[in-house]
Design a protein around this motif. Structure first.
Motif, PDB file in Angstrom:
ATOM      1  N   SER A   1       0.501  -1.253  -0.038  1.00 37.05           N
ATOM      2  CA  SER A   1       0.107   0.170  -0.025  1.00 37.05           C
ATOM      3  C   SER A   1       1.272   1.717  -0.392  1.00 37.05           C
ATOM      4  O   SER A   1       0.893   1.884  -0.819  1.00 37.05           O
ATOM      5  CB  SER A   1      -0.933   0.265   1.444  1.00 37.05           C
ATOM      6  OG  SER A   1      -1.585  -0.951   1.031  1.00 37.05           O
TER       7      SER A   1
ATOM      8  N   PHE B   1      -3.585  -4.598  -3.253  1.00 44.39           N
ATOM      9  CA  PHE B   1      -3.132  -3.484  -2.697  1.00 44.39           C
ATOM     10  C   PHE B   1      -2.469  -3.103  -3.153  1.00 44.39           C
ATOM     11  O   PHE B   1      -1.847  -1.731  -2.755  1.00 44.39           O
ATOM     12  CB  PHE B   1      -2.028  -3.948  -1.166  1.00 44.39           C
ATOM     13  CG  PHE B   1      -3.417  -4.696   0.179  1.00 44.39           C
ATOM     14  CD1 PHE B   1      -3.995  -4.388   0.533  1.00 44.39           C
ATOM     15  CD2 PHE B   1      -2.950  -6.464   0.291  1.00 44.39           C
ATOM     16  CE1 PHE B   1      -4.717  -5.174   1.640  1.00 44.39           C
ATOM     17  CE2 PHE B   1      -3.659  -7.051   1.153  1.00 44.39           C
ATOM     18  CZ  PHE B   1      -5.020  -5.852   1.844  1.00 44.39           C
TER      19      PHE B   1
ATOM     20  N   LEU C   1      -3.563   0.150   5.717  1.00 45.26           N
ATOM     21  CA  LEU C   1      -4.138  -0.597   4.335  1.00 45.26           C
ATOM     22  C   LEU C   1      -5.310  -0.379   3.283  1.00 45.26           C
ATOM     23  O   LEU C   1      -5.347   0.485   3.651  1.00 45.26           O
ATOM     24  CB  LEU C   1      -4.562  -1.699   5.076  1.00 45.26           C
ATOM     25  CG  LEU C   1      -3.636  -2.835   5.814  1.00 45.26           C
ATOM     26  CD1 LEU C   1      -4.232  -4.329   5.995  1.00 45.26           C
ATOM     27  CD2 LEU C   1      -2.279  -2.997   5.232  1.00 45.26           C
TER      28      LEU C   1
ATOM     29  N   GLU D   1      -7.271  -0.688   0.020  1.00 48.45           N
ATOM     30  CA  GLU D   1      -7.714  -2.106  -1.032  1.00 48.45           C
ATOM     31  C   GLU D   1      -7.427  -2.058  -2.013  1.00 48.45           C
ATOM     32  O   GLU D   1      -8.431  -0.826  -2.671  1.00 48.45           O
ATOM     33  CB  GLU D   1      -8.307  -3.005  -0.239  1.00 48.45           C
ATOM     34  CG  GLU D   1      -7.987  -3.837   0.774  1.00 48.45           C
ATOM     35  CD  GLU D   1      -9.015  -5.534   0.975  1.00 48.45           C
ATOM     36  OE1 GLU D   1      -9.912  -5.662   0.594  1.00 48.45           O
ATOM     37  OE2 GLU D   1      -9.163  -5.513   2.707  1.00 48.45           O
TER      38      GLU D   1
END
Lengths: 245, 320
Positions: free
Chosen positions: B23, B55, B162, B164
């Motif tokens: 990320s 990611f 993080l 996504e």
């Protein structure tokens, strides 16, 4: 076996951190200088190995101006046989590793601390190994020499390993390599005055990084207190207010 | 040109840290108009490698070779450097873990790159390249300018959210073509910590100091750790006394951790201890001494007897 221990001269770990020149430089006034804690453990283990007859010679080396000499003298008092000071202001890890590469190539084992307690670089040991094309092992928490063979304990992320590796090698050491740092005895301090401390002119090398400025962490808000009798309220606060439970 | 990120695996699986790294790399790639290539070394199945795409990795170079299981520093650094050259990587990112710290400096030399270790933020500037890192063991930060074409970074975990992306990555087999003689590390024995939450992974850490009075008083902390899936830690005097193993020691000369929540039971908060935990998001202190320095750093505190407080906390957690 000949061991070289890299010695970093760092502020005492209780030093209050302040900056000068509009936060561009670390304020060294009234700073007590010490051997970087991990380097001190590396040196202690080297002295133990020499006393056990597994090592013939221990040298220590540092890149720094004359103010680092008391730290090198202390290393000699702990039990190193000779010291090398490369006479230059350490600019960054790349610069320091290049200086050390000039004096380190004839040793069987080079010990470096896993990081320096000031700039937390964790870089010089690995860079030196690469410059010399030596093997390297990091996070070393145990070193024994059995019939000339190195037996090494190292921490891996999530466990530990026992391994062997051939020399020459750079070992990057952490806590556990020696139990307690050795305190120099009066006799050691007297002898250290007569041991060689060789000052070497620096080699040509550039730095690859520059520290632009420093900032201190923002001051913390006051601690929120909970009564001892109502400790359960703390769980509720962590759950509902801080949202970390 | 690409951003290369070395995603470590643990027995064939990635951890949250690996995804955090991807990320972070993806955010840098976006700023630099580049894309992320993840490098996986070791034996990792394709379905696990696919997760990296979610990611932000556009491509995964997969070095599926069991010889790297010995974590030979020289071999690993050669593999990473050859991937960086193959991908024309301008930024190479490692985790600031034992392994990342071991090989990043070697790779920096091979690539004639500038190294910044322990970065905590996205670069604040790209030309010149400036990124922040911790110094003086968390007591300060510095902005580091990298004056080299290639940048090598080690990234402190728990510093980046993080993200996504829902993307997928192209998985490509990669062979750095190293001879057996390069792998000089001969592992005799491996002891893995099993059944316990690893201290450096834990989002919650329960730590005890000298105020716990003795190793026989740890049962309550162990119960809390089980209930919260937390890692167990201790202060230096506790490990020096042999009450707990030195692998649990957190502080300046022990492990440096940055969990979301850190509980300090009976820890006065010496400056060396705080150096290892000050990056925790929330610090909770329980100490009988109201003057203990830990309360200056803590977010929540209880002045009291740890043995009276622990059972109440356990009860509260069970009711949660």
């Amino acid at each position: 076996m000949k061991i070289l221990v890299l010695i970093n001269n760092v502020p005492d770990t209780t030093t209050k951190i302040r900056f000068t020149g509009d936060n561009t430089a670390f304020d060294t006034t009234r700073v007590q200088w010490i051997i970087n804690p991990w380097d001190e453990l590396a040196l202690t283990r080297s002295v133990e190995l020499k006393e056990a007859g597994a090592v013939e010679q221990i040298s220590v080396a540092n890149v720094g101006a004359q103010i680092t000499e008391p730290t090198l003298r202390k290393a000699l008092a702990v039990g190193a046989d000779d010291a090398i000071r490369i006479d230059a202001e350490p600019k960054d890890a790349f610069f320091v590793a290049n200086q050390l590469a000039e004096v380190a190539k004839d040793y069987d084992i080079i010990l470096a601390g896993i990081e320096a307690s000031d700039y937390n670089g964790s870089a010089v040991g690995g860079m030196l190994a690469e410059l010399l094309d030596f093997n390297s092992v990091s996070a070393v928490s145990g070193l024994n020499i059995e019939n000339g063979e190195l037996v090494i304990n190292r921490e891996i992320d999530g466990g530990s390993q026992v391994l062997s590796i051939s020399t020459p090698v750079v070992l990057i050491v952490q806590k556990g390599i020696a139990k307690e740092p050795r305190i120099p005895a009066m006799r050691g301090i007297m002898m250290a005055r007569k041991k060689p401390l060789n000052v070497v002119a620096p080699a040509d090398a550039d730095a690859k990084t520059t520290l632009v400025d420093f900032t201190l962490p923002p001051p913390k808000a006051a601690c929120k207190m909970v009564d001892e009798e109502n400790a359960k309220d703390l769980v509720a606060l962590l759950h509902e207010e801080a949202k970390v439970l | 040109m690409s951003i290369l990120v070395y995603t470590e695996n643990w027995d064939g699986k990635f951890k949250k840290l690996s995804f955090e790294l991807v990320s972070y790399a993806a955010a840098i790639a976006k700023e630099m108009g580049s894309s992320v290539t993840a490098l996986s070394i070791g034996e990792v199945a394709d379905n696990e490698l696919n997760k990296l795409g979610n990611f932000g990795a556009a491509k995964v170079l997969n070095v599926n070779d069991s010889r790297y299981n010995s974590f030979d520093n020289r071999a690993l650094s050669m593999a990473v450097a050859s991937a960086a050259q193959a991908e024309d990587a301008k930024v190479v990112i490692f985790a600031h873990t034992n392994l990342g710290k071991a090989i990043a400096p070697r790779v920096a030399i091979k690539l004639d790159a500038g190294l910044v270790s322990g970065v905590t933020e996205l670069p604040s500037n790209f030309s010149p390249f400036i990124v922040q890192k911790k110094v003086f063991t968390g007591k300060s930060f510095t902005n580091v300018q990298v004056d080299a074409d290639v940048k090598v970074l080690t990234f402190s975990q728990n510093s980046f959210e993080l993200v996504e992306t829902g993307g997928t990555a192209e998985i490509v087999a990669f062979d750095p073509q190293l001879g057996d003689d390069i792998f000089a590390t001969s592992v005799k024995e491996t002891n893995k910590v099993t059944g316990k939450v690893l201290l450096t992974d834990a989002e919650i850490v329960i730590s005890g100091g000298r105020g716990m009075k003795g190793p026989e008083n740890w049962a309550g902390l162990e119960e809390m750790a089980d209930l919260l899936k937390a890692g167990l830690a201790c202060s230096r005097p506790v490990s020096d006394e042999g009450w707990r193993p030195h692998t649990e020691h957190v502080g300046q000369t022990g492990k440096i951790i940055a969990p979301n929540l850190y509980f300090a039971f009976g820890i006065s908060g010496a400056i060396q201890h705080l150096g290892g935990v000050s990056s925790s998001k929330v610090i909770v202190a329980i100490n009988k001494d109201p003057e203990a320095p830990i309360f200056e750093t803590a977010d929540y505190g209880i002045v009291g007897d740890v043995q009276k407080v622990i059972p109440q906390l356990i009860e509260g957690i069970k009711e949660m």
